[in-house]
Design a protein around this motif. Sequence first.
Motif, mmCIF file in Angstrom:
data_model
loop_
_atom_site.group_PDB
_atom_site.id
_atom_site.type_symbol
_atom_site.label_atom_id
_atom_site.label_comp_id
_atom_site.label_asym_id
_atom_site.label_seq_id
_atom_site.Cartn_x
_atom_site.Cartn_y
_atom_site.Cartn_z
ATOM 1 N N UNK A 285 10.186 -9.696 3.622
ATOM 2 C CA UNK A 285 8.208 -10.187 3.818
ATOM 3 C C UNK A 285 7.564 -10.127 2.094
ATOM 4 N N UNK A 286 8.355 -9.299 1.254
ATOM 5 C CA UNK A 286 7.843 -9.422 -0.024
ATOM 6 C C UNK A 286 8.240 -11.252 -0.917
ATOM 7 N N UNK A 287 8.862 -11.091 -0.731
ATOM 8 C CA UNK A 287 9.257 -12.695 -0.582
ATOM 9 C C UNK A 287 8.226 -13.727 -0.317
ATOM 10 N N UNK A 288 7.818 -13.584 0.845
ATOM 11 C CA UNK A 288 6.199 -14.189 1.650
ATOM 12 C C UNK A 288 4.577 -14.472 0.654
ATOM 13 N N UNK A 289 5.055 -12.891 0.095
ATOM 14 C CA UNK A 289 3.711 -12.568 0.238
ATOM 15 C C UNK A 289 3.630 -13.668 -1.796
ATOM 16 N N UNK A 290 5.218 -13.109 -2.284
ATOM 17 C CA UNK A 290 5.445 -13.768 -3.301
ATOM 18 C C UNK A 290 5.297 -15.247 -4.190
ATOM 19 N N UNK A 291 4.947 -15.993 -2.706
ATOM 20 C CA UNK A 291 5.264 -17.501 -2.651
ATOM 21 C C UNK A 291 3.606 -17.139 -2.692
ATOM 22 N N UNK A 292 3.191 -16.971 -2.418
ATOM 23 C CA UNK A 292 1.481 -17.132 -2.417
ATOM 24 C C UNK A 292 0.573 -16.603 -3.508
ATOM 25 N N UNK A 293 1.989 -16.592 -4.830
ATOM 26 C CA UNK A 293 1.772 -15.964 -6.072
ATOM 27 C C UNK A 293 0.696 -14.381 -6.030
ATOM 28 N N UNK A 294 0.478 -13.812 -5.109
ATOM 29 C CA UNK A 294 0.518 -12.867 -5.352
ATOM 30 C C UNK A 294 0.988 -11.272 -5.428
ATOM 31 N N UNK A 295 0.465 -10.657 -6.986
ATOM 32 C CA UNK A 295 1.507 -9.566 -7.097
ATOM 33 C C UNK A 295 1.952 -8.281 -5.904
ATOM 34 N N UNK A 296 2.922 -8.435 -6.208
ATOM 35 C CA UNK A 296 3.897 -7.578 -5.258
ATOM 36 C C UNK A 296 5.202 -6.650 -5.274
ATOM 37 N N UNK A 297 5.416 -5.838 -5.211
ATOM 38 C CA UNK A 297 6.685 -4.090 -5.542
ATOM 39 C C UNK A 297 6.788 -4.030 -3.854
ATOM 40 N N UNK A 298 7.938 -4.461 -3.822
ATOM 41 C CA UNK A 298 9.079 -3.956 -2.834
ATOM 42 C C UNK A 298 10.257 -2.697 -2.806
ATOM 43 N N UNK A 299 9.105 -1.635 -1.851
ATOM 44 C CA UNK A 299 9.845 -0.696 -2.067
ATOM 45 C C UNK A 299 10.779 -0.357 -0.623
ATOM 46 N N UNK A 300 12.723 -0.545 -0.823
ATOM 47 C CA UNK A 300 13.070 -0.080 -0.027
ATOM 48 C C UNK A 300 13.480 1.125 0.106
ATOM 49 N N UNK A 301 13.853 1.412 1.017
ATOM 50 C CA UNK A 301 13.800 3.328 1.844
ATOM 51 C C UNK A 301 15.042 2.974 3.028
ATOM 52 N N UNK A 302 16.167 2.863 2.479
ATOM 53 C CA UNK A 302 17.567 3.369 2.773
ATOM 54 C C UNK A 302 17.650 4.600 4.422
ATOM 55 N N UNK A 303 18.038 4.123 5.411
ATOM 56 C CA UNK A 303 17.791 5.648 6.314
ATOM 57 C C UNK A 303 16.065 6.209 6.585
ATOM 58 N N UNK A 304 15.230 5.276 5.112
ATOM 59 C CA UNK A 304 14.131 6.450 5.826
ATOM 60 C C UNK A 304 13.009 5.303 6.644
ATOM 61 N N UNK A 305 11.615 6.129 7.216
ATOM 62 C CA UNK A 305 11.211 5.837 8.457
ATOM 63 C C UNK A 305 9.679 5.161 7.526
ATOM 64 N N UNK A 306 9.231 5.246 7.038
ATOM 65 C CA UNK A 306 8.129 5.493 6.483
ATOM 66 C C UNK A 306 7.884 5.387 4.481
ATOM 67 N N UNK A 307 6.116 4.759 4.478
ATOM 68 C CA UNK A 307 6.569 5.391 2.817
ATOM 69 C C UNK A 307 5.964 6.923 2.948
ATOM 70 N N UNK A 308 5.966 7.040 0.939
ATOM 71 C CA UNK A 308 5.479 8.080 0.650
ATOM 72 C C UNK A 308 4.569 8.526 -0.415
ATOM 73 N N UNK A 309 3.537 9.042 -0.817
ATOM 74 C CA UNK A 309 2.489 9.068 -1.808
ATOM 75 C C UNK A 309 3.854 8.899 -3.068
ATOM 76 N N UNK A 310 5.174 9.634 -3.004
ATOM 77 C CA UNK A 310 5.490 9.522 -4.315
ATOM 78 C C UNK A 310 5.876 7.920 -4.697
ATOM 79 N N UNK A 311 6.990 7.922 -3.635
ATOM 80 C CA UNK A 311 6.801 6.067 -3.634
ATOM 81 C C UNK A 311 5.894 4.910 -3.976
#
Length: 219
Positions: free
Chosen positions: A74-100
């Motif tokens: 998904x981040x690659x698709x956003x990056x192709x549009x020239x938009x700043x993007x950060x990919x967060x990978x969460x192995x075994x996780x099911x949600x983002x949290x405030x720390x991330x």
Amino acid sequence: MEMKVLTIQEDILGANKEKARRNQEQLDKHGILTVNVMSSPGAGKTSLILQTINKLKGKTRIGVIEGDVTSSIDADKIHQQGVPVIQINIPGGCHLDANMIENALKNLPLEDIDLLLIENVGNLICPAEFALGEHKKVLISSIPEGDDKPFKYPLMFTEADVVLVNKIDLLPHLKFDTDAFSQAIKGINEKVEIFQISCTTSQGIEQWVSWLLTQMGGR
Ligand SMILES: Nc1nc2c(ncn2[C@@H]2O[C@H](COP(=O)(O)OP(=O)(O)OP(=O)(O)O)[C@@H](O)[C@H]2O)c(=O)[nH]1
Ligand SMILES: [Mg+2]
């Protein structure tokens, strides 16, 4: 023993809330409207973000945070549009949290962003419980998932500021009662805004973007 587990859970959520508050302070300092985009896997989060980038190109400076268990597809698709993007990978996780999100913010050019779109991990349960520091929560619910979802995953629908009913181009092919669906949502969240959209045909995207611009203007 069971009580102890409950206490730990409360502490985790409490600590997360406090960190989310600090994230929001930082975002406010930079005047960035931040939207947490949630849905089940495949409902159309990345498609919506790409449509939004396309509509606001040259008008609004967008940044994106992508949350996934693995991969940077998904981040690659956003990056192709020239938009700043950060990919967060969460192995075994099911949600983002405030720390991330705190870590991601350290790696984004905040001075150059007016609108931050966060794509949460595809999941209709956990993301609703973890604040990130966002100003608005958007839930995408798509036609192939069925019109019973507000009854099965009520917290997600209760928490949302906006529900986007996506893939309406598929309505002729699937059994889905849009009126009953909207009524069910309003029954548990009377303030929510509901827009019907298709990220394939762009139907309704104008309305969604106009809502976003209103939120940005009101800040
Ligand atoms: N027919 C139709 N297909 C759509 C629409 N929006 C998205 N899709 C398709 O649905 C699939 C999933 O879309 P994504 O945008 O990747 O969904 P997502 O929610 O980001 O998926 P995950 O990141 O895996 O959770 C893709 O094949 C899209 O082309 C729509 O409005 N209509
Ligand atoms: Mg995606």
